[in-house]
Design an enzyme around this catalytic site. Structure first.
Site, PDB file in Angstrom:
ATOM      1  N   SER A 205       0.827  -1.195   0.000  1.00 56.67           N
ATOM      2  CA  SER A 205       0.000   0.000   0.000  1.00 56.67           C
ATOM      3  C   SER A 205       0.871   1.259   0.000  1.00 56.67           C
ATOM      4  O   SER A 205       1.674   1.460  -0.904  1.00 56.67           O
ATOM      5  CB  SER A 205      -0.958  -0.033   1.194  1.00 56.67           C
ATOM      6  OG  SER A 205      -1.907   0.984   1.119  1.00 56.67           O
TER       7      SER A 205
ATOM      8  N   ASP B  26      -5.832   1.667  -3.998  1.00 54.52           N
ATOM      9  CA  ASP B  26      -7.070   1.409  -3.279  1.00 54.52           C
ATOM     10  C   ASP B  26      -7.541   2.636  -2.496  1.00 54.52           C
ATOM     11  O   ASP B  26      -8.720   2.827  -2.288  1.00 54.52           O
ATOM     12  CB  ASP B  26      -6.970   0.161  -2.383  1.00 54.52           C
ATOM     13  CG  ASP B  26      -5.852   0.210  -1.358  1.00 54.52           C
ATOM     14  OD1 ASP B  26      -5.146   1.222  -1.279  1.00 54.52           O
ATOM     15  OD2 ASP B  26      -5.694  -0.797  -0.635  1.00 54.52           O
TER      16      ASP B  26
END
Length: 575
Positions: free
Chosen positions: A149, A305
């Site tokens: 991430s 995301d």
């Protein structure tokens, strides 16, 4: 320095022929030059947290490497063979822009194929939400994405998705961990069967883009789309593989990419942290927006995301919205669209988390839908979709800049969310309003909720112990009053117990156990303490609120609420 014997036993295991020469040499180097690093590399095994397994790359049990990921994959292969006995198993694998992501993805593919499992491996880096989509599109039993991430460049990670396209949840994750922990590193089968590895790209890309457009478009006039001036940055990450194409296909023509951040690069050279939650990460995009007089700034984290959104405030200045603000704007818009289409009949729900804004509950009540609230992490929202097939999922999010539109992707999805935000902004501009004005309108219609998050980083073994002690203190010496307001309720998600001090009653919490503690004050203030499941941090979430009688009072009331949060932080010694 003294190193515990159990750590040395692990080190010695990694110096056996099971491990390659490069790994052994790396460990020997740490033994002579960096015993502290050696200890940190082996003092524990990396664990699955809210976002899967993340860690620093390197040799050791507490590091991301071919052996820790190989062992995960071997254990997952064994588990899948038990659960899907007799089936031809299939998995999809994607990876992001981080160092070694492509080679680690191939290692994972090799182990799956060595175990007789059909592998669909993306030929290049792709956004995480596209992997979630691909699992369902290809009817896979599971999916893996190699990503950390928005963590620093030295990190990588391993996220596991199941048949529904959602991440693993209990008790399944525990069963898989048991399977992994029962293995020795010598049990890993790295001997790839290349005939079972199929590379995928264009077909899945186009299906994903089309699905996104169908799911997140709401009859915005073509001229309104063309008149929305957008600045977009992928922050050196994977979203550049999808978002420019999706916006173009959807009819947005004025999209200006921050050129210095367009090329994928695991060093993230232009930012301190590639996290759109941080204002600094979007500073170059905001500068470009001011230069060209853009309406909106959109940025994504490396695996696409999370999304960051900055818009013009009432004075024309660019202002970064927080995750709660973008979540309520998107949710309110979706609910209104569903209402206009006469699609709400009491069998719909929105999703949120225990640390997110209470306004989500107000929105659900106003539109007569359910609001299902779970633990932090989108896997819980995806689980709601699976657990309640009789209900339609409209959308949902969490405070950490994640949102999911509909159920085609079962994880937070910056690709779909960015298209949705553009739809809202374009329609608002065409109507003489703005995204910021729409946010103010929501605060008048409901309440002015203001949220704030602080993260305290504590690295290494000592840091983990400090975080543990902070939670012990909050539990064993609970606060009874904060800034003159009584604590009326405490919820302890680790014990699954809540205490209502007003009525002197205890109650059960129905969500799964988690190391989270929430204080509620008499005036509706909410304070949450939660150690991160994937980073060496403890996070404190604050939510305060005030009635807002008119839009003209927004700035003055916001200042009051900001001061209130600052006072709470000071009184709790969290500065």
């Amino acid at each position: 320095m003294h190193i515990e014997q159990n750590i040395l036993d692990k080190v010695n295991e990694w110096l056996t022929p099971t491990f390659d020469t490069e790994t052994q040499n790396s460990i020997k180097e740490m033994m002579t030059s960096s015993p502290k690093e050696l200890e940190d590399s082996f003092y524990k095994n990396l664990e699955f947290g809210t976002g899967g397994m993340r860690g620093i790359m390197g040799a050791g049990t507490n590091r991301i490497n071919k052996y820790t990921l190989g062992k995960n994959t071997q254990g997952l292969s064994n588990y899948m063979k038990k659960v899907f006995s007799g089936e031809q198993l299939k998995v999809a694998i994607a990876y992001d822009c981080r160092h070694n992501s492509n080679t680690l993805a191939k290692v994972v593919a090799d182990v799956f194929s060595a175990n007789g499992i059909q592998v669909y491996l993306f030929s290049e880096l792709r956004p995480t939400p596209e992997l979630s989509f691909a699992v369902k599109y290809l009817n896979c039993n599971a999916g893996i994405v190699l990503t950390a991430s928005h963590n620093p460049p030295e990190y990588n990670g391993y996220k596991v998705y199941w048949q529904d396209g959602g991440q693993l949840v209990p008790p399944q994750d525990g069963e898989i961990i048991q399977e992994i922990e029962s293995l020795n590193y010598s049990d890993i089968n790295f001997d790839a069967n290349e005939s079972l590895i199929q590379y995928i790209d264009k077909e899945i890309d186009e299906a994903f883009w089309q699905s996104t457009i169908e799911n997140a478009s709401f009859n915005t006039d073509a001229k309104a789309k063309q008149q929305l001036k957008i600045v977009y940055t992928p922050l050196h990450g994977t979203s550049v593989k999808a978002i420019p194409n999706v916006l173009a296909l959807a009819g947005y023509t004025d999209v200006n990419i921050v050129k210095e951040q367009e090329t994928p690069d695991g060093n993230f050279p232009t930012v301190k942290s590639p996290n759109p939650e941080e204002p600094e990460a979007l500073s170059m995009a905001v500068a470009l927006a001011n230069k060209i007089d853009a309406d909106i700034v959109l940025g994504t984290d490396p695996d696409s995301d999370r999304l960051g959104v900055a818009v013009r405030d009432l004075d024309g200045n660019m202002k970064l919205l927080n995750g709660n603000q973008t979540m309520v704007i998107m949710t309110a818009f979706l609910l209104e669209q569903w209402k206009k289409a006469d699609k709400i009949n009491g069998k719909q729900f929105i999703g949120s988390t225990i640390v997110s804004t209470p306004m989500m509950l107000d929105l659900a009540e106003a539109y007569e839908v359910e609001c299902k609230v779970g633990l932090t992490g989108f896997k819980w929202i995806a689980k709601f979709i699976k657990d309640f097939p009789e209900l339609e999922f409209i959308g949902g999010g969490e405070e950490s800049f994640g949102f999911m539109v509909g159920d085609k992707v079962r994880d937070k999805d910056a690709v779909g969310a960015i298209l949705l935000v553009c739809e809202i902004a374009a329609q608002a501009k065409a109507a003489g309003s703005s995204l910021y004005q729409e946010l103010i309108n929501l605060s008048v219609d409901f309440k002015f909720y203001k949220e704030h998050l602080i993260s305290i980083t504590k690295k290494g073994i000592e840091g983990a112990n400090e975080i543990k002690q902070m939670m012990i203190d909050l539990r064993e010496n609970p606060l009874t009053e904060i800034i003159g307001e009584r604590v009326v309720c405490v919820e302890d998600y680790q014990s699954s117990k809540g205490k209502d001090f007003m009525n002197n009653e205890t109650f059960e919490l129905t969500v799964p156990k988690s190391n989270v503690l929430i204080y509620y004050l008499e005036d509706g203030t909410k304070i949450c303490a939660r150690p991160s499941g994937t980073e060496p941090k403890i996070k404190f979430y604050f939510s305060v609120n005030e009635e807002l009688s008119s839009a003209n009072e927004y700035a003055s009331v916001e200042k009051q609420l900001d001061n209130k949060i600052a006072a709470i932080i000071a009184e709790m010694n969290l500065n």
